[in-house]
Design a protein around this motif. Sequence first.
Motif, short mmCIF file in Angstrom:
data_model
loop_
_atom_site.label_atom_id
_atom_site.label_comp_id
_atom_site.label_asym_id
_atom_site.label_seq_id
_atom_site.Cartn_x
_atom_site.Cartn_y
_atom_site.Cartn_z
N ALA A 61 7.42 -1.26 11.79
CA ALA A 61 6.94 0.01 11.24
C ALA A 61 7.37 0.17 9.79
CB ALA A 61 7.44 1.17 12.09
N LEU A 62 8.61 -0.19 9.47
CA LEU A 62 9.09 -0.10 8.10
C LEU A 62 8.33 -1.04 7.19
CD1 LEU A 62 11.03 0.97 5.97
CD2 LEU A 62 12.72 -0.72 6.75
N SER A 63 8.05 -2.24 7.66
CA SER A 63 7.29 -3.20 6.86
C SER A 63 5.90 -2.68 6.55
CB SER A 63 7.20 -4.54 7.61
OG SER A 63 6.48 -5.49 6.86
N ALA A 64 5.25 -2.04 7.54
CA ALA A 64 3.92 -1.47 7.31
C ALA A 64 3.99 -0.35 6.29
CB ALA A 64 3.33 -0.96 8.62
N ALA A 65 5.04 0.48 6.37
CA ALA A 65 5.20 1.58 5.41
C ALA A 65 5.42 1.04 4.00
CB ALA A 65 6.37 2.47 5.83
N ILE A 66 6.24 0.00 3.87
CA ILE A 66 6.48 -0.60 2.56
C ILE A 66 5.18 -1.17 1.99
CG2 ILE A 66 7.65 -2.50 1.38
CD1 ILE A 66 10.01 -2.07 3.28
N ASP A 67 4.39 -1.82 2.82
CA ASP A 67 3.11 -2.37 2.36
C ASP A 67 2.18 -1.26 1.87
OD1 ASP A 67 3.91 -4.93 2.95
OD2 ASP A 67 2.89 -5.02 4.90
N ASP A 68 2.15 -0.14 2.59
CA ASP A 68 1.31 0.99 2.17
C ASP A 68 1.75 1.52 0.81
OD1 ASP A 68 -0.49 1.04 4.26
OD2 ASP A 68 0.68 2.47 5.46
N VAL A 69 3.05 1.73 0.65
CA VAL A 69 3.57 2.32 -0.58
C VAL A 69 3.35 1.39 -1.77
CG1 VAL A 69 5.71 2.97 -1.77
CG2 VAL A 69 5.25 3.81 0.55
N THR A 70 3.60 0.10 -1.59
CA THR A 70 3.50 -0.83 -2.71
C THR A 70 2.07 -1.21 -3.06
OG1 THR A 70 3.86 -2.69 -1.20
CG2 THR A 70 5.80 -1.78 -2.31
N SER A 71 1.10 -0.87 -2.19
CA SER A 71 -0.30 -1.17 -2.48
C SER A 71 -1.11 0.08 -2.83
CB SER A 71 -0.95 -1.88 -1.28
OG SER A 71 -0.97 -1.02 -0.15
N ALA A 72 -0.43 1.21 -2.96
CA ALA A 72 -1.12 2.48 -3.21
C ALA A 72 -1.61 2.57 -4.66
CB ALA A 72 -0.19 3.65 -2.91
N ASP A 73 -2.73 3.26 -4.83
CA ASP A 73 -3.20 3.60 -6.18
C ASP A 73 -2.47 4.83 -6.71
OD1 ASP A 73 -5.38 1.63 -6.59
OD2 ASP A 73 -6.23 2.61 -4.82
N GLY A 74 -1.91 5.63 -5.81
CA GLY A 74 -1.16 6.81 -6.20
C GLY A 74 -0.22 7.21 -5.09
N LEU A 75 0.95 7.76 -5.46
CA LEU A 75 1.97 8.17 -4.49
C LEU A 75 2.29 9.64 -4.65
CD1 LEU A 75 4.68 5.34 -4.63
CD2 LEU A 75 3.13 5.81 -2.74
N ILE A 76 2.49 10.31 -3.52
CA ILE A 76 3.04 11.66 -3.50
C ILE A 76 4.33 11.57 -2.70
CG2 ILE A 76 2.74 14.03 -2.71
CD1 ILE A 76 -0.29 13.61 -2.99
N VAL A 77 5.46 11.92 -3.32
CA VAL A 77 6.75 11.81 -2.64
C VAL A 77 7.37 13.20 -2.57
CG1 VAL A 77 7.08 9.42 -3.35
CG2 VAL A 77 7.94 11.24 -4.80
N VAL A 78 7.79 13.58 -1.36
CA VAL A 78 8.34 14.92 -1.15
C VAL A 78 9.62 14.81 -0.34
CG1 VAL A 78 7.80 17.28 -0.46
CG2 VAL A 78 5.93 15.71 -0.99
#
Length: 242
Positions: A61-78
């Motif tokens: 699950a963490l690996s999938a989350a890292i892949d999503d974050v590092t391949s994003a065109d934009g991030l929203i962090v809260v």
Amino acid sequence: MKLVVVSAGLSVPSSTRLLADRLAAATAGRVSGPVDLRVVELRDLAVEIAHNFTNGFPGRALSAAIDDVTSADGLIVVTPVFSASYSGLFKSFFDVLDKDALAGRPVLIAATGGTGRHSLVLEHALRPLFAYLRAVVVPTGVYAASEDWGAEGLAERIDRAAGELAALMTALSGPSPSGSQASAQGPVSAQAQAQASAQAPASAQATVRAAPEADVPAQGVSGRADGFHVVPFEERLAALRV
């Protein structure tokens, strides 16, 4: 375009997740074309994040989350505010990323807290963190205290920040006339120009404007190969006094 939301809220329901959802909806509504929206709930990844620190390997699950974050065109962090800063869970997640994973990535920073006295967490903690990671942080951060929900001002801040993120995502995802190398360097250049404009004192700022190289000698300043030339602030000020 791929928009990824990272929420560090701990409770259910969570004001942190509520703010994240409102920012995501506002941003998606301003991006032209389809948006692939992903939400990363750090609460669900807490155990895998801890294991990653001890064994060096991310779980599925963490690996999938890292892949999503590092391949994003934009991030929203809260993040919620703990001890006048971001939460330990929030920081731990970004600690497991490679130090170059977010370089040039557009990021909208936001936080929630019980009192408005912690609003400077955006500038004193979140913005320096993502500047260190070499992300491109949008100018407007959003902080929501308990009294802000339903009050005037929060919706306007959300709309302004979402518009800035959507514009940056669109600009950085567009085709580059100089090829793939220029495309890779574009986000970092945009960050440098934005930071220089925002942080430099007025007396030290120089006006940067696009102009044909042919008119550079006539202005009496040295040209640059990228088609820009710099007019010192003192010269601009003197021209205005004439």
